[in-house]
Scaffold this motif. Sequence first.
Motif, PDB file in Angstrom:
ATOM      1  N   LEU A  70      -7.433  -7.031   9.264  1.00  0.00           N
ATOM      2  CA  LEU A  70      -6.325  -6.381   8.554  1.00  0.00           C
ATOM      3  C   LEU A  70      -5.357  -7.389   7.955  1.00  0.00           C
ATOM      4  O   LEU A  70      -4.403  -7.005   7.254  1.00  0.00           O
ATOM      5  CB  LEU A  70      -5.561  -5.464   9.515  1.00  0.00           C
ATOM      6  N   GLY A  71      -5.576  -8.665   8.254  1.00  0.00           N
ATOM      7  CA  GLY A  71      -4.683  -9.697   7.735  1.00  0.00           C
ATOM      8  C   GLY A  71      -3.364  -9.791   8.473  1.00  0.00           C
ATOM      9  O   GLY A  71      -2.381 -10.328   7.942  1.00  0.00           O
ATOM     10  N   ALA A  87       6.872  -4.765   9.430  1.00  0.00           N
ATOM     11  CA  ALA A  87       6.907  -4.726   7.968  1.00  0.00           C
ATOM     12  C   ALA A  87       5.497  -4.627   7.387  1.00  0.00           C
ATOM     13  O   ALA A  87       5.258  -3.874   6.422  1.00  0.00           O
ATOM     14  CB  ALA A  87       7.616  -5.965   7.430  1.00  0.00           C
ATOM     15  N   MET A  88       4.551  -5.353   7.961  1.00  0.00           N
ATOM     16  CA  MET A  88       3.172  -5.312   7.465  1.00  0.00           C
ATOM     17  C   MET A  88       2.524  -3.968   7.755  1.00  0.00           C
ATOM     18  O   MET A  88       1.804  -3.411   6.914  1.00  0.00           O
ATOM     19  CB  MET A  88       2.369  -6.452   8.083  1.00  0.00           C
ATOM     20  N   LEU A  89       2.773  -3.411   8.942  1.00  0.00           N
ATOM     21  CA  LEU A  89       2.166  -2.125   9.294  1.00  0.00           C
ATOM     22  C   LEU A  89       2.709  -0.997   8.419  1.00  0.00           C
ATOM     23  O   LEU A  89       1.977  -0.090   8.022  1.00  0.00           O
ATOM     24  CB  LEU A  89       2.421  -1.817  10.762  1.00  0.00           C
ATOM     25  N   LEU A  90       3.993  -1.054   8.098  1.00  0.00           N
ATOM     26  CA  LEU A  90       4.572  -0.022   7.252  1.00  0.00           C
ATOM     27  C   LEU A  90       4.122  -0.146   5.799  1.00  0.00           C
ATOM     28  O   LEU A  90       4.126   0.840   5.055  1.00  0.00           O
ATOM     29  CB  LEU A  90       6.101  -0.079   7.321  1.00  0.00           C
ATOM     30  N   ALA A  91       3.715  -1.364   5.408  1.00  0.00           N
ATOM     31  CA  ALA A  91       3.270  -1.589   4.025  1.00  0.00           C
ATOM     32  C   ALA A  91       1.816  -1.180   3.802  1.00  0.00           C
ATOM     33  O   ALA A  91       1.338  -1.171   2.659  1.00  0.00           O
ATOM     34  CB  ALA A  91       3.453  -3.058   3.656  1.00  0.00           C
ATOM     35  N   MET A  92       1.093  -0.828   4.867  1.00  0.00           N
ATOM     36  CA  MET A  92      -0.296  -0.412   4.735  1.00  0.00           C
ATOM     37  C   MET A  92      -0.380   0.924   3.985  1.00  0.00           C
ATOM     38  O   MET A  92       0.559   1.730   4.006  1.00  0.00           O
ATOM     39  CB  MET A  92      -0.935  -0.267   6.121  1.00  0.00           C
ATOM     40  N   ALA A 103       5.129   1.562  16.027  1.00  0.00           N
ATOM     41  CA  ALA A 103       5.146   0.764  17.250  1.00  0.00           C
ATOM     42  C   ALA A 103       3.793   0.080  17.423  1.00  0.00           C
ATOM     43  O   ALA A 103       2.776   0.753  17.654  1.00  0.00           O
ATOM     44  CB  ALA A 103       5.434   1.633  18.458  1.00  0.00           C
ATOM     45  N   PRO A 104       3.725  -1.239  17.287  1.00  0.00           N
ATOM     46  CA  PRO A 104       2.466  -1.943  17.540  1.00  0.00           C
ATOM     47  C   PRO A 104       2.055  -1.758  19.000  1.00  0.00           C
ATOM     48  O   PRO A 104       2.905  -1.780  19.901  1.00  0.00           O
ATOM     49  CB  PRO A 104       2.805  -3.415  17.251  1.00  0.00           C
ATOM     50  N   ALA A 105       0.772  -1.599  19.246  1.00  0.00           N
ATOM     51  CA  ALA A 105       0.298  -1.345  20.603  1.00  0.00           C
ATOM     52  C   ALA A 105      -0.212  -2.596  21.303  1.00  0.00           C
ATOM     53  O   ALA A 105      -0.516  -2.543  22.489  1.00  0.00           O
ATOM     54  CB  ALA A 105      -0.820  -0.297  20.570  1.00  0.00           C
ATOM     55  N   TRP A 106      -0.295  -3.704  20.581  1.00  0.00           N
ATOM     56  CA  TRP A 106      -0.913  -4.887  21.184  1.00  0.00           C
ATOM     57  C   TRP A 106       0.130  -5.865  21.716  1.00  0.00           C
ATOM     58  O   TRP A 106       1.311  -5.817  21.383  1.00  0.00           O
ATOM     59  CB  TRP A 106      -1.840  -5.580  20.193  1.00  0.00           C
ATOM     60  N   SER A 107      -0.373  -6.749  22.546  1.00  0.00           N
ATOM     61  CA  SER A 107       0.404  -7.867  23.081  1.00  0.00           C
ATOM     62  C   SER A 107      -0.271  -9.157  22.659  1.00  0.00           C
ATOM     63  O   SER A 107      -1.492  -9.200  22.457  1.00  0.00           O
ATOM     64  CB  SER A 107       0.479  -7.795  24.609  1.00  0.00           C
ATOM     65  N   VAL A 108       0.506 -10.208  22.532  1.00  0.00           N
ATOM     66  CA  VAL A 108      -0.012 -11.510  22.109  1.00  0.00           C
ATOM     67  C   VAL A 108      -0.049 -12.458  23.303  1.00  0.00           C
ATOM     68  O   VAL A 108       0.907 -12.545  24.079  1.00  0.00           O
ATOM     69  CB  VAL A 108       0.861 -12.112  20.989  1.00  0.00           C
ATOM     70  N   ILE A 109      -1.165 -13.156  23.444  1.00  0.00           N
ATOM     71  CA  ILE A 109      -1.343 -14.139  24.513  1.00  0.00           C
ATOM     72  C   ILE A 109      -1.490 -15.522  23.896  1.00  0.00           C
ATOM     73  O   ILE A 109      -2.281 -15.710  22.969  1.00  0.00           O
ATOM     74  CB  ILE A 109      -2.586 -13.825  25.365  1.00  0.00           C
ATOM     75  N   ALA A 127      -7.643   3.568  15.757  1.00  0.00           N
ATOM     76  CA  ALA A 127      -8.173   2.461  16.563  1.00  0.00           C
ATOM     77  C   ALA A 127      -7.270   2.127  17.741  1.00  0.00           C
ATOM     78  O   ALA A 127      -7.609   1.255  18.550  1.00  0.00           O
ATOM     79  CB  ALA A 127      -8.353   1.230  15.681  1.00  0.00           C
ATOM     80  N   GLY A 128      -6.128   2.796  17.835  1.00  0.00           N
ATOM     81  CA  GLY A 128      -5.220   2.542  18.948  1.00  0.00           C
ATOM     82  C   GLY A 128      -4.415   1.272  18.807  1.00  0.00           C
ATOM     83  O   GLY A 128      -3.844   0.784  19.782  1.00  0.00           O
ATOM     84  N   LEU A 129      -4.325   0.755  17.575  1.00  0.00           N
ATOM     85  CA  LEU A 129      -3.605  -0.494  17.353  1.00  0.00           C
ATOM     86  C   LEU A 129      -2.104  -0.285  17.176  1.00  0.00           C
ATOM     87  O   LEU A 129      -1.318  -1.222  17.379  1.00  0.00           O
ATOM     88  CB  LEU A 129      -4.162  -1.213  16.122  1.00  0.00           C
ATOM     89  N   ALA A 130      -1.703   0.893  16.770  1.00  0.00           N
ATOM     90  CA  ALA A 130      -0.289   1.174  16.558  1.00  0.00           C
ATOM     91  C   ALA A 130      -0.091   2.681  16.546  1.00  0.00           C
ATOM     92  O   ALA A 130      -1.031   3.458  16.326  1.00  0.00           O
ATOM     93  CB  ALA A 130       0.205   0.563  15.247  1.00  0.00           C
TER      94      ALA A 130
END
Length: 349
Positions: free
Chosen positions: A149-150, A162-167, A195-201, A178-181
């Motif tokens: 998704l870039g 901002a990126m998710l809302l611009a989709m 609301a993004p559903a992921w966490s960053v490690i 897909a359960g990503l947001a």
Amino acid sequence: MIRTTVLACLLFAPAMALANDGFGGLSATGLTFGQTDAVAMEEEDLFIGIEHIRVAYVFRNTTAADVTGEVIFPLPPIPLAGMMESSWNLPEDRERENLVNFTATVDGAPVPVQIDRIAVIEPPWEEGRPLNAQYDTPGRDVTAELAALGIPLTVNPDTVVAMLLAMTPDQQAKIAAAGLAEYFPTDTGSVDYVAPAWSVILRYHWTQTFPAGAVVKIVHDYENRPAGGLFGWEDPPTADYMQYQVDRYCVDAGTSRAMAKALAYTDESGETYSMGMAWNIDYVLRTANSWAGPIGKFRLTLDKGAATNVVSLCADGIQKTGPTTFVMEKTNFTPDRDLEILVAGPLER
């Protein structure tokens, strides 16, 4: 705008979504090397302060052959949705690649460290889940899905939102499926909140050779970024949340009295309160069990930061060694629990 679905998830997240008077933070950990019977940890000298952690190790290859592999320092998952709903004890520059300014030396020489980022959908919160579980089983890896998704693996939620809302609407539907947001439409059908559903490690690592029969000394340090916030206490503790603190941090009667005294103040009206600041420092000791055998010599130095602060933790044999420092030493030590440390102190008034 507070959205009910997001808030319901966050209220049950441990140390990740605190009240408005608190901030989320990261648990800390040592180095891992997979599971090996060839390299033993002869010594671990661990320093924990409110703002800084330093660990010095002595490793020995107990075999007649060189052993090469990846030494890894992992951070726990950082939930983007949690960062949207509460303050977080992270650097002001959320785009900083080396988020905790991690550095390492091997036998006194700096070693270049690689930093990998992955994204995961964490499992549902479970009461009593051990600290090390967030490193061992962090959740479903969605790194490739976000890359397609870039979407960068940043811990800056503003960039991601901002990126998710611009989709496009079609893309948003696929992301939600897909359960990503989770997207929240307005009464008119437009979308203004997601609301993004992921966490960053983040995982720091380098390739290390342990020569046959030889000793290798590794030192690493980094910024400590624990959770914390405003903290109230009364002695004896009666509220349910206080009993939780008593159990989690082994707060005995003397420590309870000391905290109430340290946090006490009287306002202009003559009202007396017991309110201060607390830091909840977690350190995952059980990553040491990935090395061969027990830790030959283990030394913990804990610095509570100020003489007026009070510290409590579940640990045997810890001794006060200075106005702010405490030391615990063990031999042939196999950690069977992780460190959970409460530091409480008065507010600056």
